[in-house]
Write an enzyme that holds these catalytic residues in place. Sequence first.
Site, mmCIF file in Angstrom:
data_model
loop_
_atom_site.group_PDB
_atom_site.id
_atom_site.type_symbol
_atom_site.label_atom_id
_atom_site.label_comp_id
_atom_site.label_asym_id
_atom_site.label_seq_id
_atom_site.Cartn_x
_atom_site.Cartn_y
_atom_site.Cartn_z
ATOM 1 N N ASP A 1 -12.093 -0.027 6.917
ATOM 2 C CA ASP A 1 -11.945 0.000 5.468
ATOM 3 C C ASP A 1 -12.366 -1.312 4.811
ATOM 4 O OD1 ASP A 1 -11.425 1.122 3.066
ATOM 5 O OD2 ASP A 1 -9.247 0.979 3.177
ATOM 6 N N PRO B 1 1.918 2.878 4.999
ATOM 7 C CA PRO B 1 2.917 1.994 4.393
ATOM 8 C C PRO B 1 2.941 0.613 5.054
ATOM 9 C CG PRO B 1 3.965 3.619 5.809
ATOM 10 C CD PRO B 1 2.517 3.980 5.745
ATOM 11 N N ASN B 2 2.591 -0.398 4.289
ATOM 12 C CA ASN B 2 2.697 -1.772 4.762
ATOM 13 C C ASN B 2 2.744 -2.699 3.564
ATOM 14 O OD1 ASN B 2 -0.197 -2.841 4.213
ATOM 15 N ND2 ASN B 2 -0.537 -0.924 5.329
ATOM 16 N N VAL B 3 3.375 -3.831 3.758
ATOM 17 C CA VAL B 3 3.559 -4.806 2.685
ATOM 18 C C VAL B 3 3.137 -6.162 3.213
ATOM 19 C CG1 VAL B 3 5.206 -5.819 1.057
ATOM 20 C CG2 VAL B 3 5.537 -3.469 1.847
ATOM 21 N N VAL B 4 2.455 -6.961 2.381
ATOM 22 C CA VAL B 4 2.063 -8.308 2.754
ATOM 23 C C VAL B 4 2.900 -9.303 1.952
ATOM 24 C CG1 VAL B 4 0.194 -9.988 2.884
ATOM 25 C CG2 VAL B 4 -0.285 -7.564 3.289
ATOM 26 N N LYS C 1 0.680 6.764 2.832
ATOM 27 C CA LYS C 1 -0.114 7.169 3.997
ATOM 28 C C LYS C 1 -0.294 6.027 4.986
ATOM 29 C CE LYS C 1 -2.579 10.945 1.754
ATOM 30 N NZ LYS C 1 -3.899 11.500 1.359
ATOM 31 N N HIS D 1 0.831 -1.195 0.000
ATOM 32 C CA HIS D 1 0.000 0.000 0.000
ATOM 33 C C HIS D 1 0.869 1.250 0.000
ATOM 34 C CE1 HIS D 1 -3.677 -2.306 0.525
ATOM 35 N NE2 HIS D 1 -2.986 -3.066 1.342
#
Length: 488
Positions: free
Chosen positions: A178, A67-70, A65, A62
Amino acid sequence: MGAGCSKLCLCWCPSNSKPNLHDLPDNENEKEESWVGFTEFTLDQLRSATSSFSPDNIVSEHGEKAPNVVYKGRTEDDRLVAVKRFNKSAWPDPRQFLEEARAVGQLRNERLANLVGCCCEGEERLLVAEFMPNETLSKHLFHWESQPMKWAMRLRVALYLAQALEYCSSKGRALYHDLNAYRVLFDQDGNPRLSCFGLMKNSRDGRSYSTNLAFTPPEYLRTGRITRESVIYSFGTLLLDLLSGKHIPPSHALDLIRGKNFLMLVDSCLEGHISNDDGTEIVRLASRCLQYEPRERPNAKSLVTALAPLQKETSVPSQVLLGIPDEITPSKEAVPLTPFGEACSRRDLTSIYEILETVGYKDDEDVANELSFQVWTDQIQETLNSKKQGDSAFHARDFSKAIECYTQFIDGGTMVSPTVYARRCFCYLMINMVQEALGDAMQAQSVSPTWPIAFYLQAVALFSLGMDHDAEESLKDATTLETRKHRN
């Protein structure tokens, strides 16, 4: 159901089919998953699981605003997981992060992609969830490649999602952040599940809604806070997504609905596959969810109640509805098939018909004892005549007439014959009414649980529905029963 009914018995035998999940009691729906606990992983464990957070293992990421990663990962005990790696700014307080993760980790339900662990070391904040291998709702609904999502599957997504929200609400986790088509994931069986990541408050990323503001609940725009009613609003936007196949702003959709132009909301790919009643009911539910005043929106439980009766093709697995290839486990031994089994595996209806003609009605003798006392009435005589007329039509290959007569016999309700179900099943196969054929084959099994032909015909119907794995299992059962019968 035992085999204690005669071929002409004064009883009614219910179907032996599996119950729908939404019909099961709560304790059945909340069966224990393979992950039974919550694990606090070390950073080294998760680094190893993700090949040092290799870019090749990134599933999604993402923006700035939030920030994260899967990453996709595999734990030391060989389990696939999804590892979500946050920027520290999302969770500056490690204690808050751990408390929140442990609380969400207590939830266990087959409608959720459950949270199974976390890691909080130094600057790192990581969540670990069950891995869902079959993409997101967004992928299948908006960006499909081979086929659009079937209406029956869209209705199933809506129900399962409502059930997930109802479960979370019952466990005191009604807030979901969300809710959108990216938060709905599909497991290895093609069943939709709600991502557990949205249950985390994640309040320090500065934003609860990362989507366009046109899709956010009105009260969030006013206060910057979400409530359980806000979640229902977002569910309404998902209902619109499922109906239209597009991400339509709620304000535009409501304008169309008020102008009685709601047919313009229906996905053109669904033409001929969705009834006006279904479309109208989904529009009605979406409109209720999208009410401006939060108190006027329904709760999750009432959504489940409304969506359950709309379900279509409930006996068809999600994997088939979603068009996911069914992988047969190569380690299973091939079962040597009988001539009938070979005909069924080829779906050779001509050979199957000839075998059924040879079998005749003698298999009904396996259905235990004759009636010790029979009260002959005009109704019973009429029912018997229906069976005889069905037999004549079947011999003459007039399958539509045979269905009509056998249906009269079955609807009489006073007599049960597994071979009548088997023959009507075959007639349905001949006119390509496969779902009805499968139902009759299962009824034949219910009446006579050890009758091989009931299993053979189930296999033919399952092959025709594309459920090859289940069909192979039915063939295996049929062969075993037939071999045992000849041995005895």
